[in-house]
Scaffold this motif. Sequence first.
Motif, PDB file in Angstrom:
ATOM      1  N   UNK A  64      20.817  35.377   1.592  1.00  0.00           N
ATOM      2  CA  UNK A  64      20.755  35.160   3.084  1.00  0.00           C
ATOM      3  C   UNK A  64      21.400  33.803   3.683  1.00  0.00           C
ATOM      4  N   UNK A  65      21.156  32.851   2.963  1.00  0.00           N
ATOM      5  CA  UNK A  65      21.578  31.333   3.424  1.00  0.00           C
ATOM      6  C   UNK A  65      23.086  31.366   3.038  1.00  0.00           C
ATOM      7  N   UNK A  66      23.802  32.169   2.047  1.00  0.00           N
ATOM      8  CA  UNK A  66      24.851  32.114   1.499  1.00  0.00           C
ATOM      9  C   UNK A  66      25.609  32.896   2.539  1.00  0.00           C
ATOM     10  N   UNK A  85      21.218  20.649  -0.040  1.00  0.00           N
ATOM     11  CA  UNK A  85      22.616  21.035  -0.379  1.00  0.00           C
ATOM     12  C   UNK A  85      23.103  22.421   0.466  1.00  0.00           C
ATOM     13  N   UNK A  86      21.971  23.111   0.900  1.00  0.00           N
ATOM     14  CA  UNK A  86      22.450  24.200   1.915  1.00  0.00           C
ATOM     15  C   UNK A  86      22.575  24.078   3.482  1.00  0.00           C
ATOM     16  N   UNK A  87      22.202  22.722   3.738  1.00  0.00           N
ATOM     17  CA  UNK A  87      22.192  22.344   5.272  1.00  0.00           C
ATOM     18  C   UNK A  87      23.617  21.889   5.511  1.00  0.00           C
ATOM     19  N   UNK A  93      19.146  27.174  12.179  1.00  0.00           N
ATOM     20  CA  UNK A  93      17.981  27.563  11.653  1.00  0.00           C
ATOM     21  C   UNK A  93      17.002  27.972  12.828  1.00  0.00           C
ATOM     22  N   UNK A  94      16.334  29.208  12.845  1.00  0.00           N
ATOM     23  CA  UNK A  94      15.448  29.719  13.930  1.00  0.00           C
ATOM     24  C   UNK A  94      14.238  30.293  13.063  1.00  0.00           C
TER      25      UNK A  94
END
Length: 273
Positions: A64-66, A85-87, A93-94
């Motif tokens: 989902x983040x990818x 590392x994903x930010x 982001x909600x």
Amino acid sequence: MKTKIISAVVVASSLAVSSAAFAGETISVVGSSSVSPLMEVLGETYAKSNDVTVEVQGPGSSAGIRVAHDGSADLGMSSRNLKTSEESPQIKEIVIARDGIAVVVNNNNPVTDLTKEQITEIYKGNVTNWNQVGGEDKPIVVATRDTASGTRGAFEDIMSLKKKINGIKVSAISQKAQVASGNGQLKTTVANNPFAIGYISLGSVDNTVKPLTIDGHKPSVAAIKAGDYSVQRPFIVVYKEGRPSKDALEFLTWIQSPTAQKIVSDKGFISVN
């Protein structure tokens, strides 16, 4: 996993009817298998009064983040906080709900309460028999989620199940643990094995397994709101600024409305308003 709405679109496509004419805009939502069942209900409810189709797929929080980063879906779902590392400044982001993580055992297991420390030691592989924590003289069968799971990531963070090897933080869960690909599979593993222990979304708990109290606190919405039950995590929608369509952003705004948040509460999760 896809909603019944999607199936209708597939049927329409097979009849050579364009999806645009059939149901307007398609909103793609990909990510956490824990968030997916709730998102499906929200999507189906929203589509009844809006000219959209909501496609929901649940391969995991990391996915989902990818997809939020690469823009291959309108919205991503995560059941854990993003790693550093994903930010990104472009990634928004909600929090749409909060969820408890229930530690569950087989209904025939006499154990009803464990401490966080006992659970941590079980998952590290240091406690291997139920008689070490007040149960029968039987081996503990540890069940966990795969490494792409947001539930596993949140569980590891909460239960101090991370360790450093050569300066890199990795999972401290025993490599002997059985790995399940989703909430449903893990729940089935525990339901079918009298000596198993696992962890699942609080919203997925039913009478097939027994949730344990942790440090004397039962996993419940009330206990989470009161701060008594600490094994909890956020349900997050993530997206790349500029990627989602106007319809997708309107859907996300609706999810935060009192109407949608009542659905969140009715499904056993914790609303954000």
